[in-house]
Design an enzyme around this catalytic site. Structure first.
Site, PDB file in Angstrom:
ATOM      1  N   GLY A   1      29.207  47.711 -63.176  1.00 48.52           N
ATOM      2  CA  GLY A   1      28.443  46.510 -62.886  1.00 48.52           C
ATOM      3  C   GLY A   1      28.554  45.473 -63.985  1.00 48.52           C
TER       4      GLY A   1
ATOM      5  N   LYS B   1      12.014  39.854 -61.929  1.00 52.43           N
ATOM      6  CA  LYS B   1      11.169  40.236 -60.780  1.00 52.43           C
ATOM      7  C   LYS B   1       9.939  41.008 -61.266  1.00 52.43           C
ATOM      8  CE  LYS B   1      14.572  42.007 -58.304  1.00 52.43           C
ATOM      9  NZ  LYS B   1      15.737  41.411 -59.000  1.00 52.43           N
TER      10      LYS B   1
ATOM     11  N   TYR C   1      10.978  47.790 -59.961  1.00 50.89           N
ATOM     12  CA  TYR C   1      11.121  47.755 -61.412  1.00 50.89           C
ATOM     13  C   TYR C   1      10.009  48.565 -62.084  1.00 50.89           C
ATOM     14  CZ  TYR C   1      14.669  44.011 -61.470  1.00 50.89           C
ATOM     15  OH  TYR C   1      15.805  43.263 -61.341  1.00 50.89           O
TER      16      TYR C   1
END
Length: 357
Positions: free
Chosen positions: A12, A112, A144
């Site tokens: 990623g 977030k 999260y």
């Protein structure tokens, strides 16, 4: 003593940048991903994070001093996001536990934490900006928070130290990444240039006129390394952004100029309304495939480069978002990255790797 890292999600945006930095700094690096990586200096470990037994087998010979969790998997609902993403964190920490070597775990989440999950993104009662770490959690379900709780529970059980890193939108290179504004905008600008379409800003008036910030993946990698090796930074959560602020009406012109484009007039305040990228790019897959063949690009699948839904979520927010970095600054992290240069560096890298013409 040689430090050894397990980078989870090494293919990623964050994992790739972090692994590259750690190798450069002389660390032994194992990179865990679902598909094998060939990154220079990184020992590839291939496993599905949802297969606990397979993950345990894959990590049986890995004895990391540091584990960096740079992972998430997008699900249809926040309840599923919580179930799947917390389970992946738990599976990794359970799999490395038998070795007894882990001293630090770094977890990458994001803003977030303050803005809420995608189901309620940027809506309702939100903390004042700039966001600060002591503002705590919203009274909503959020994957999260679930990921953090898995790290906290494992740290209490196994005795390692931890750090949590909350970047804003990340700029960096990765193919097949679900949240990739930089490459999305590069693909969109390329299509506008090649087809003669206007280069429309796809976001809200608040984002066009208001202040915002972003996070370069390379700076985030340095922040992860700093927190893992700085005694005063352990067992802390940190915001991490580039250190500059900008308005999109300025940045959009900068991006347009790099691609040799004239930015279209901003029309979201007129009768036409917002022009989201998901709508603008809905039929662009065949155009990109043809462009890739014509110009010798290495990735003909537009869906592996662009994530319009995520760029729309960020650029369509109805609130101004800026992030406070005072906590890191006070503890000694003073790195800075100009955000326009971060975009330009990425675009140059994409061109050098023949991902855009």
């Amino acid at each position: 003593m040689t430090q050894s890292a397990l980078v989870v999600g090494v293919t990623g945006i964050v994992g790739r940048a972090l692994a590259s930095l750690l190798v450069k700094e002389g660390w032994q690096v194992a990179g865990l991903s679902r598909h094998a990586t060939t990154q220079l200096g990184v020992t590839p470990v291939t496993a599905d994070l949802r297969d606990g037994n397979g993950l345990t087998r894959a990590l049986a010979s890995i004895r990391p001093s540091h584990v960096f969790l740079c992972i998430w998997s997008r699900q249809a609902t926040e309840a599923e996001n919580i179930r799947v993403n917390s389970a992946m964190v738990r599976a990794v920490l359970d799999a490395v536990r038998p070795a007894g070597t882990v001293r630090h775990v770094g977890l990458v989440t994001g803003l977030k934490h303050y803005l809420g999950p995608f189901e309620a993104y940027g809506r309702g009662v939100l903390p004042q900006t700039p966001f600060r770490e002591d503002q705590g959690r919203l009274d909503v379900d959020n994957f999260y928070y679930a990921q953090e709780d898995e790290v906290f529970a494992a740290a209490a059980r196994d005795g390692f130290r931890w750090s949590v890193h909350r970047p804003h939108t990340i700029i960096g290179q990765a193919v097949g990444n679900a949240m990739n504004m930089g490459t999305t905008l590069a693909a969109y600008a390329t299509l506008c240039r090649e087809t003669g379409r206007p280069f429309h800003f796809p976001g809200s008036p608040v984002q066009w006129h208001g202040l915002t910030d972003m996070t370069d993946a390379r700076l985030l990698a340095r922040h992860l390394l700093w927190a893992a090796t700085t005694p005063g930074a352990v067992d802390q959560a940190f915001n991490v952004v580039n250190g500059d602020i900008f308005r999109w009406k300025w940045m959009w012109t900068r991006i347009a100029q790099w691609f040799g484009l004239e930015p279209a007039p901003f029309t979201a305040e007129d009768a036409g309304g917002i022009l989201p990228l998901e709508r603008q790019m809905a039929d662009d897959a065949p155009l990109w495939a043809a462009l890739a063949q014509r110009r010798g690009l290495v990735e003909p699948d537009l869906a592996r480069l662009a994530s319009p839904w995520h760029t729309d979520a960020d650029l369509g927010r109805p609130i101004e978002v800026v992030t406070d970095m005072s906590k890191s600054r006070r503890l000694g992290f003073t790195d800075y990255q100009a955000t326009d240069d971060a975009f330009f560096d990425l675009f140059g890298e994409l061109r050098a790797h023949r991902l855009i013409p």
